[in-house]
Design a protein around this motif. Sequence first.
Motif, PDB file in Angstrom:
ATOM      1  N   PRO A   1      41.540  77.268  31.561  1.00  0.00           N
ATOM      2  CA  PRO A   1      40.596  76.338  32.193  1.00  0.00           C
ATOM      3  C   PRO A   1      41.233  74.986  32.488  1.00  0.00           C
ATOM      4  CG  PRO A   1      39.519  77.532  30.421  1.00  0.00           C
ATOM      5  CD  PRO A   1      40.974  77.892  30.343  1.00  0.00           C
ATOM      6  N   TRP A   2      42.085  74.498  31.564  1.00  0.00           N
ATOM      7  CA  TRP A   2      42.726  73.202  31.784  1.00  0.00           C
ATOM      8  C   TRP A   2      43.648  73.261  32.998  1.00  0.00           C
ATOM      9  CZ3 TRP A   2      47.743  71.365  31.925  1.00  0.00           C
ATOM     10  CH2 TRP A   2      47.898  69.966  31.865  1.00  0.00           C
ATOM     11  N   ALA A   3      44.457  74.325  33.080  1.00  0.00           N
ATOM     12  CA  ALA A   3      45.392  74.460  34.196  1.00  0.00           C
ATOM     13  C   ALA A   3      44.642  74.557  35.520  1.00  0.00           C
ATOM     14  CB  ALA A   3      46.269  75.695  33.989  1.00  0.00           C
ATOM     15  N   GLN A   4      43.593  75.352  35.563  1.00  0.00           N
ATOM     16  CA  GLN A   4      42.827  75.495  36.796  1.00  0.00           C
ATOM     17  C   GLN A   4      42.186  74.175  37.201  1.00  0.00           C
ATOM     18  OE1 GLN A   4      40.086  78.746  36.243  1.00  0.00           O
ATOM     19  NE2 GLN A   4      41.623  80.284  36.758  1.00  0.00           N
ATOM     20  N   GLU A   5      41.697  73.432  36.213  1.00  0.00           N
ATOM     21  CA  GLU A   5      41.048  72.150  36.523  1.00  0.00           C
ATOM     22  C   GLU A   5      42.053  71.141  37.062  1.00  0.00           C
ATOM     23  OE1 GLU A   5      37.991  69.705  37.276  1.00  0.00           O
ATOM     24  OE2 GLU A   5      37.873  71.802  36.607  1.00  0.00           O
ATOM     25  N   LYS A   6      43.254  71.084  36.468  1.00  0.00           N
ATOM     26  CA  LYS A   6      44.268  70.136  36.934  1.00  0.00           C
ATOM     27  C   LYS A   6      44.724  70.472  38.355  1.00  0.00           C
ATOM     28  CE  LYS A   6      43.346  67.949  34.092  1.00  0.00           C
ATOM     29  NZ  LYS A   6      42.830  66.584  34.180  1.00  0.00           N
ATOM     30  N   LEU A   7      44.947  71.756  38.612  1.00  0.00           N
ATOM     31  CA  LEU A   7      45.358  72.145  39.958  1.00  0.00           C
ATOM     32  C   LEU A   7      44.269  71.840  40.979  1.00  0.00           C
ATOM     33  CD1 LEU A   7      47.231  75.530  39.392  1.00  0.00           C
ATOM     34  CD2 LEU A   7      48.183  73.422  40.343  1.00  0.00           C
ATOM     35  N   PHE A   8      43.026  72.080  40.596  1.00  0.00           N
ATOM     36  CA  PHE A   8      41.943  71.774  41.523  1.00  0.00           C
ATOM     37  C   PHE A   8      41.856  70.271  41.780  1.00  0.00           C
ATOM     38  CE2 PHE A   8      37.517  70.440  42.217  1.00  0.00           C
ATOM     39  CZ  PHE A   8      37.330  71.023  43.461  1.00  0.00           C
ATOM     40  N   GLN A   9      41.959  69.464  40.722  1.00  0.00           N
ATOM     41  CA  GLN A   9      41.894  68.013  40.905  1.00  0.00           C
ATOM     42  C   GLN A   9      43.010  67.535  41.832  1.00  0.00           C
ATOM     43  OE1 GLN A   9      42.018  66.322  36.992  1.00  0.00           O
ATOM     44  NE2 GLN A   9      39.933  66.961  36.470  1.00  0.00           N
ATOM     45  N   LEU A  10      44.209  68.072  41.625  1.00  0.00           N
ATOM     46  CA  LEU A  10      45.351  67.680  42.454  1.00  0.00           C
ATOM     47  C   LEU A  10      45.130  68.064  43.911  1.00  0.00           C
ATOM     48  CD1 LEU A  10      48.305  66.851  42.986  1.00  0.00           C
ATOM     49  CD2 LEU A  10      48.980  69.148  42.231  1.00  0.00           C
ATOM     50  N   LEU A  11      44.823  69.326  44.157  1.00  0.00           N
ATOM     51  CA  LEU A  11      44.699  69.791  45.535  1.00  0.00           C
ATOM     52  C   LEU A  11      43.425  69.283  46.199  1.00  0.00           C
ATOM     53  CD1 LEU A  11      46.108  73.414  45.196  1.00  0.00           C
ATOM     54  CD2 LEU A  11      47.225  71.388  46.146  1.00  0.00           C
ATOM     55  N   ASN A  12      42.380  69.104  45.440  1.00  0.00           N
ATOM     56  CA  ASN A  12      41.159  68.568  46.035  1.00  0.00           C
ATOM     57  C   ASN A  12      41.362  67.123  46.489  1.00  0.00           C
ATOM     58  OD1 ASN A  12      38.301  68.974  46.672  1.00  0.00           O
ATOM     59  ND2 ASN A  12      37.931  67.396  45.134  1.00  0.00           N
ATOM     60  N   HIS A  13      42.117  66.347  45.692  1.00  0.00           N
ATOM     61  CA  HIS A  13      42.438  64.968  46.081  1.00  0.00           C
ATOM     62  C   HIS A  13      43.177  64.955  47.424  1.00  0.00           C
ATOM     63  CE1 HIS A  13      43.711  60.730  45.381  1.00  0.00           C
ATOM     64  NE2 HIS A  13      44.802  61.119  46.024  1.00  0.00           N
ATOM     65  N   ARG A  14      44.166  65.827  47.546  1.00  0.00           N
ATOM     66  CA  ARG A  14      44.942  65.873  48.780  1.00  0.00           C
ATOM     67  C   ARG A  14      44.127  66.478  49.920  1.00  0.00           C
ATOM     68  NH1 ARG A  14      50.111  64.542  47.893  1.00  0.00           N
ATOM     69  NH2 ARG A  14      50.759  65.448  49.886  1.00  0.00           N
ATOM     70  N   TYR A  15      43.236  67.398  49.583  1.00  0.00           N
ATOM     71  CA  TYR A  15      42.369  68.022  50.592  1.00  0.00           C
ATOM     72  C   TYR A  15      41.422  66.981  51.203  1.00  0.00           C
ATOM     73  CZ  TYR A  15      38.569  70.933  52.440  1.00  0.00           C
ATOM     74  OH  TYR A  15      37.602  71.498  53.241  1.00  0.00           O
ATOM     75  N   LEU A  16      40.782  66.192  50.364  1.00  0.00           N
ATOM     76  CA  LEU A  16      39.820  65.207  50.854  1.00  0.00           C
ATOM     77  C   LEU A  16      40.493  64.132  51.691  1.00  0.00           C
ATOM     78  CD1 LEU A  16      37.616  64.798  47.646  1.00  0.00           C
ATOM     79  CD2 LEU A  16      37.040  66.052  49.733  1.00  0.00           C
ATOM     80  N   ARG A  17      41.757  63.841  51.372  1.00  0.00           N
ATOM     81  CA  ARG A  17      42.477  62.790  52.089  1.00  0.00           C
ATOM     82  C   ARG A  17      43.387  63.344  53.188  1.00  0.00           C
ATOM     83  NH1 ARG A  17      40.975  61.713  47.348  1.00  0.00           N
ATOM     84  NH2 ARG A  17      40.377  59.610  46.651  1.00  0.00           N
ATOM     85  N   ARG A  18      43.363  64.683  53.346  1.00  0.00           N
ATOM     86  CA  ARG A  18      44.147  65.340  54.396  1.00  0.00           C
ATOM     87  C   ARG A  18      45.630  65.002  54.277  1.00  0.00           C
ATOM     88  NH1 ARG A  18      39.758  68.153  54.595  1.00  0.00           N
ATOM     89  NH2 ARG A  18      39.052  68.831  56.656  1.00  0.00           N
ATOM     90  N   LEU A  19      46.165  64.960  53.057  1.00  0.00           N
ATOM     91  CA  LEU A  19      47.563  64.623  52.839  1.00  0.00           C
ATOM     92  C   LEU A  19      48.442  65.847  53.077  1.00  0.00           C
ATOM     93  CD1 LEU A  19      47.228  62.458  49.602  1.00  0.00           C
ATOM     94  CD2 LEU A  19      47.532  61.676  51.954  1.00  0.00           C
ATOM     95  N   PRO A  20      49.551  65.686  53.777  1.00  0.00           N
ATOM     96  CA  PRO A  20      50.421  66.829  54.091  1.00  0.00           C
ATOM     97  C   PRO A  20      50.842  67.590  52.832  1.00  0.00           C
ATOM     98  CG  PRO A  20      51.082  64.916  55.368  1.00  0.00           C
ATOM     99  CD  PRO A  20      50.057  64.429  54.379  1.00  0.00           C
ATOM    100  N   THR A  21      50.665  68.898  52.869  1.00  0.00           N
ATOM    101  CA  THR A  21      50.920  69.740  51.701  1.00  0.00           C
ATOM    102  C   THR A  21      51.414  71.101  52.163  1.00  0.00           C
ATOM    103  OG1 THR A  21      49.093  68.620  50.537  1.00  0.00           O
ATOM    104  CG2 THR A  21      49.902  70.677  49.572  1.00  0.00           C
ATOM    105  N   VAL A  22      52.424  71.614  51.462  1.00  0.00           N
ATOM    106  CA  VAL A  22      52.924  72.975  51.700  1.00  0.00           C
ATOM    107  C   VAL A  22      52.702  73.766  50.420  1.00  0.00           C
ATOM    108  CG1 VAL A  22      54.936  74.404  52.230  1.00  0.00           C
ATOM    109  CG2 VAL A  22      54.648  72.192  53.361  1.00  0.00           C
ATOM    110  N   ILE A  23      52.135  74.951  50.545  1.00  0.00           N
ATOM    111  CA  ILE A  23      51.850  75.799  49.386  1.00  0.00           C
ATOM    112  C   ILE A  23      52.403  77.191  49.650  1.00  0.00           C
ATOM    113  CG2 ILE A  23      50.014  76.861  47.989  1.00  0.00           C
ATOM    114  CD1 ILE A  23      48.259  74.442  48.697  1.00  0.00           C
ATOM    115  N   THR A  24      53.041  77.774  48.639  1.00  0.00           N
ATOM    116  CA  THR A  24      53.449  79.174  48.731  1.00  0.00           C
ATOM    117  C   THR A  24      52.779  79.949  47.606  1.00  0.00           C
ATOM    118  OG1 THR A  24      55.381  79.256  47.248  1.00  0.00           O
ATOM    119  CG2 THR A  24      55.722  78.338  49.455  1.00  0.00           C
TER     120      THR A  24
END
Length: 462
Positions: free
Chosen positions: A201-224
């Motif tokens: 749960p901690w890992a999933q929450e941290k990843l969501f917080q990180l990517l959601n922050h970048r998602y809301l701000r439309r920050l350039p991101t590459v994911i594999t």
Amino acid sequence: MSQTTSKIQRTTSDSSSTNEEPTSSGRLGDPDCPICHGIGFYVKDVPVGHPDFGKAIPCACAQPKIQAHRKRQMNALGSMEMLERMTFDQFHPEGVGLTPERRKTLRAAYDAARRFAEQPQGWLLLSGGYGVGKTHLAAAIGNEVIRRGGQALFVLAPDLLDHLRASFSPTSPETYDELFDRLKNTPLLILDDLGAESATPWAQEKLFQLLNHRYLRRLPTVITTNRPLSALEARLRSRLLDVDLVEHHRILAPDYRGGGYIDHLVELSELHLHEHQTFENFYIPTGGREDLRQNLIRARDAAIRYAERPEGWLTFIGKSGVGKTHLAAAIANHVRMFQPEVLFVSMPRLMDFLRAAMSAQADLSLMVRFEQIKEAPMLILDDLNPRASSVWTAEKLFQLVDYRYLARKPTVYTITAADPELKELQNAAPRIFTRIADDTFSQIYHIRSSGRPRRHQKAHKK
């Protein structure tokens, strides 16, 4: 002093604010540089209100050191060796010995990565099996962005979480808040191997917080990722399915490094033979019997609704040539745009594929192949035939249908039959009939006529 004349930054705090690393003497630049005098940065003499007012601008003489620091920063979190060799020049976008379908996906991912590196905007998602080239392309983006003077941070998803945990230590050189803020706001984040991290749960929450922050701000991101999107945490999946922000490319290729991974469902799929069949070119006559025309419209609209939200089962029945396969393929082609794990296969080819697994030379066992098919996120089984040729075929078909029924997995069937009540299926395979006929989970559409004259069909095929 003119606007192009330099005003020197005299304190090391000014250079540190740019996230660059000064030398041991506190300077980045060349001591003999007439522009920055060794500081490595300058500010333009411009009036208040100008976009460049007060901005520290890297001097040309400092670029080699700045670029070296950015490369170290890109590699620091992920501890990725050999990243510098992962460039676009070292990548072979045509692959070696690939089928046209596989080569097409590899080339499309390569072209998308190059476009992204030239102008990092939005998100780029690269998915596929192990070793297909996702990490190489992601690292090539980072190297190209840095070569052009930009900043990129490359990190493996499992390593990212390890670094966040380690930052709680009193001896950590960077606090948790500092590290997380750097990850959230870095100009370009390259997150490699999403889904390989432990799913706490901690890992999933941290990843969501990180990517959601970048998602809301439309920050350039590459994911594999090598995981199907359906296997990712629901909140992350919803962000990755946003086609307005995310460009998704699934690489359907064998191990790019020469290893043994092959996506056998790609080998099995026949969707490349039907890629031209879409909702837009599904033929509905403008004249003729209105009841037949409305029948076609209802079937097409049902297919469109299902493609937009693939849940439960959808079955098309009718005589040969009425458009069943076309609608099933149109569903697959639409769904594949946001969920690439779509298996489109005819029943004869499916059974041949399973029988091949019983050969002594088979690279995968029957059990493994069958499990892959049963677990396919979306299956479209064309030409389901109730008159199975053998007891073995009948049993395998039932096992497949029954598993997907119990697991509630999205499935589309086409059945060639003149009887809209499916009596032939009921008589030949009663166990399969009871599942397809379950109206709490399954929809059935009887297509009475395609409305397409045979001469039109022949012309269309040409």
